[in-house]
Design an enzyme around this catalytic site. Structure first.
Site, mmCIF file in Angstrom:
data_model
loop_
_atom_site.group_PDB
_atom_site.id
_atom_site.type_symbol
_atom_site.label_atom_id
_atom_site.label_comp_id
_atom_site.label_asym_id
_atom_site.label_seq_id
_atom_site.Cartn_x
_atom_site.Cartn_y
_atom_site.Cartn_z
ATOM 1 N N ASP A 150 -8.004 5.825 -3.216
ATOM 2 C CA ASP A 150 -7.637 7.246 -3.297
ATOM 3 C C ASP A 150 -7.049 7.600 -4.656
ATOM 4 O O ASP A 150 -6.079 8.346 -4.756
ATOM 5 C CB ASP A 150 -6.655 7.606 -2.173
ATOM 6 C CG ASP A 150 -6.768 9.060 -1.764
ATOM 7 O OD1 ASP A 150 -7.681 9.757 -2.278
ATOM 8 O OD2 ASP A 150 -5.952 9.516 -0.944
ATOM 9 N N ASN B 208 -2.295 11.787 -6.669
ATOM 10 C CA ASN B 208 -1.669 10.659 -5.971
ATOM 11 C C ASN B 208 -0.954 9.702 -6.912
ATOM 12 O O ASN B 208 -0.663 8.559 -6.554
ATOM 13 C CB ASN B 208 -2.727 9.897 -5.155
ATOM 14 C CG ASN B 208 -3.131 10.665 -3.913
ATOM 15 O OD1 ASN B 208 -2.390 11.526 -3.449
ATOM 16 N ND2 ASN B 208 -4.307 10.356 -3.380
HETATM 17 N N1 LIG Z 1 7.478 9.820 -2.730
HETATM 18 C C1 LIG Z 1 7.140 11.019 -3.186
HETATM 19 N N2 LIG Z 1 8.001 11.731 -3.937
HETATM 20 C C2 LIG Z 1 7.662 12.947 -4.402
HETATM 21 N N3 LIG Z 1 6.468 13.553 -4.185
HETATM 22 C C3 LIG Z 1 5.554 12.883 -3.467
HETATM 23 C C4 LIG Z 1 5.844 11.596 -2.923
HETATM 24 N N4 LIG Z 1 4.753 11.166 -2.240
HETATM 25 C C5 LIG Z 1 3.837 12.146 -2.359
HETATM 26 N N5 LIG Z 1 4.301 13.182 -3.081
HETATM 27 C C6 LIG Z 1 3.608 14.445 -3.393
HETATM 28 O O1 LIG Z 1 3.077 14.973 -2.201
HETATM 29 C C7 LIG Z 1 1.654 15.109 -2.284
HETATM 30 C C8 LIG Z 1 1.030 14.739 -0.955
HETATM 31 O O2 LIG Z 1 1.411 13.418 -0.594
HETATM 32 P P1 LIG Z 1 0.385 12.443 0.095
HETATM 33 O O3 LIG Z 1 -0.847 12.361 -0.763
HETATM 34 O O4 LIG Z 1 1.073 11.179 0.439
HETATM 35 O O5 LIG Z 1 0.067 13.260 1.431
HETATM 36 P P2 LIG Z 1 -1.271 13.283 2.284
HETATM 37 O O6 LIG Z 1 -0.981 13.992 3.556
HETATM 38 O O7 LIG Z 1 -1.816 11.912 2.419
HETATM 39 O O8 LIG Z 1 -2.201 14.165 1.383
HETATM 40 P P3 LIG Z 1 -3.786 14.265 1.394
HETATM 41 O O9 LIG Z 1 -4.304 13.487 2.553
HETATM 42 O O10 LIG Z 1 -4.032 15.751 1.530
HETATM 43 O O11 LIG Z 1 -4.177 13.702 0.046
HETATM 44 C C9 LIG Z 1 1.239 14.207 -3.449
HETATM 45 O O12 LIG Z 1 0.097 14.736 -4.096
HETATM 46 C C10 LIG Z 1 2.446 14.221 -4.348
HETATM 47 O O13 LIG Z 1 2.385 15.325 -5.213
#
Ligand SMILES: Nc1ncnc2c1ncn2[C@@H]1O[C@H](COP(=O)(O)OP(=O)(O)OP(=O)(O)O)[C@@H](O)[C@H]1O
Length: 345
Positions: free
Chosen positions: A166, A171
């Protein structure tokens, strides 16, 4: 399967701790049950289809975290599997360029992931940073501050038998304003390649390797390819194979070479070309790419773990699992800067 077995429950349940990892700061870990009330929620950082992410403070320790909430009602059967897999894989990762997972807990409505945040990840994500820089960065910044740390984290992941799958600017988190230490976040699509064989494609089309376009691939080569796409996007300002339609993008990925602007260096060109080798078998690994002259030119050599020979080639047929995050409708959302956020459906 490796790691602690992770089991989540549907329906009306009492709050329960799912797993506390070795990365959890001692001041935060405790014998009692983890629950939402233990955290003070601040700003919402992200809202996805099934998840929300908040900046938060642990009331017990005063430590900052990022709290990711999966809304159980929004989770498909596949999502349930993926969240359990995400917790299992992420809880096994300890690397300076990977966001740490401290704990996972659940109640009737949500699954919660308490993640490293605060000073360690105060800079937001690389996508936002790119927008601030007008869409691209200097080659030195890209090689030294983004690509090398990402390769180091990927070499570590691959050594453990995991694939990230990913890679995209959204990310990758920054340690503070500007650069310093980037960290990979979001292991929702990661798989343990020694145990699992996906049967449908996963990832974001612009970052998808040719072998994934042909069939769901499980080799670490998919992450090396994505690093080539990332390097190109960060230096040039857009992904190399991005086209108006999905069909045209596939065609580019499968058969075309990237167009390199005249102003980019020969070293960056050879790095990107190597990572974007069409044949997965001939493509260098993340560990190989750490020794590329473009990386060495911009940062001193640091020892990295040698990739375990053939480790990722073992894939069990019996635990085949569909990753249907990818479908025929990969869409992009335009931003005011003209950049597009990479989104999967
Ligand atoms: N530990 C963290 N601290 C700060 N911001 C974060 C952190 N983890 C993720 N983010 C922010 O939040 C966003 C979404 O997180 P993440 O990709 O884990 O969620 P997701 O639900 O898996 O998203 P998707 O499936 O839509 O890609 C990331 O693009 C990043 O900008």
């Amino acid at each position: 399967m490796g790691g602690t077995p992770i089991v989540l429950y549907e329906g009306n349940i009492e709050p329960r701790t799912v797993h506390v990892t070795e990365s959890c700061p001692p001041a935060m870990s405790r014998a009692g049950t983890w629950r939402l009330e233990d955290f003070e929620l601040h700003k919402q950082l992200y809202k996805g289809k099934a998840s929300l992410l908040y900046r938060a403070t642990c009331r017990l320790s005063g430590l900052p975290v990022a709290l990711k909430l999966y809304r159980k009602l929004r989770l498909s059967a596949l999502n349930w599997y993926q969240v359990q897999r995400e917790i299992r894989i992420h809880s096994q990762l300890q690397h300076e360029n990977i966001v740490q997972l401290y704990a996972a807990f659940e109640d009737s409505d949500h699954v919660y992931l308490a993640l490293q945040s605060g000073c360690a990840c105060a800079g937001g994500d690389l996508y936002e940073e790119l927008k601030r820089h007008g869409g691209h960065l200097s080659e030195e910044t890209v090689a030294r501050d983004v690509i090398r740390p990402c390769l180091s984290a990927l070499a570590y992941l691959h050594l453990k038998g995991f694939l990230w799958r990913d890679c995209k600017p959204e990310n990758i988190l920054l340690a503070g304003p500007g650069f310093g230490s980037v960290k990979l976040a979001d292991f929702g699509l990661s798989i343990d390649s020694t145990e699992e064989r996906p049967v449908t494609r996963a990832g974001t089309l612009d970052y998808m390797a040719p072998e994934v376009c042909l069939c769901p691939a499980v080799h670490r080569s998919v992450d090396a390819w994505a690093i080539g796409i990332l390097g190109y996007e960060l230096v040039v300002g857009h992904p190399p194979f991005e086209r108006e339609t999905r069909t045209d993008t596939y065609e580019q990925i499968m058969y075309r070479r990237p167009n390199y602007p005249a102003w980019i260096s020969e070293e960056s060109r050879t790095f990107i070309s190597a990572a974007l080798t069409k044949s997965a078998r001939k493509r260098p690994t993340a560990a190989d790419l750490l020794d590329h002259p473009w990386i060495l030119k911009h940062c001193p050599r640091t020892p990295v773990p040698a990739a375990a020979e053939g480790q990722n080639e073992v894939a069990s047929e019996k635990s085949a699992v569909s990753d249907s995050k990818e479908s025929d409708d990969v869409k992009k959302v335009s931003c005011s800067s003209g950049m597009v956020r990479h989104i999967q459906y």
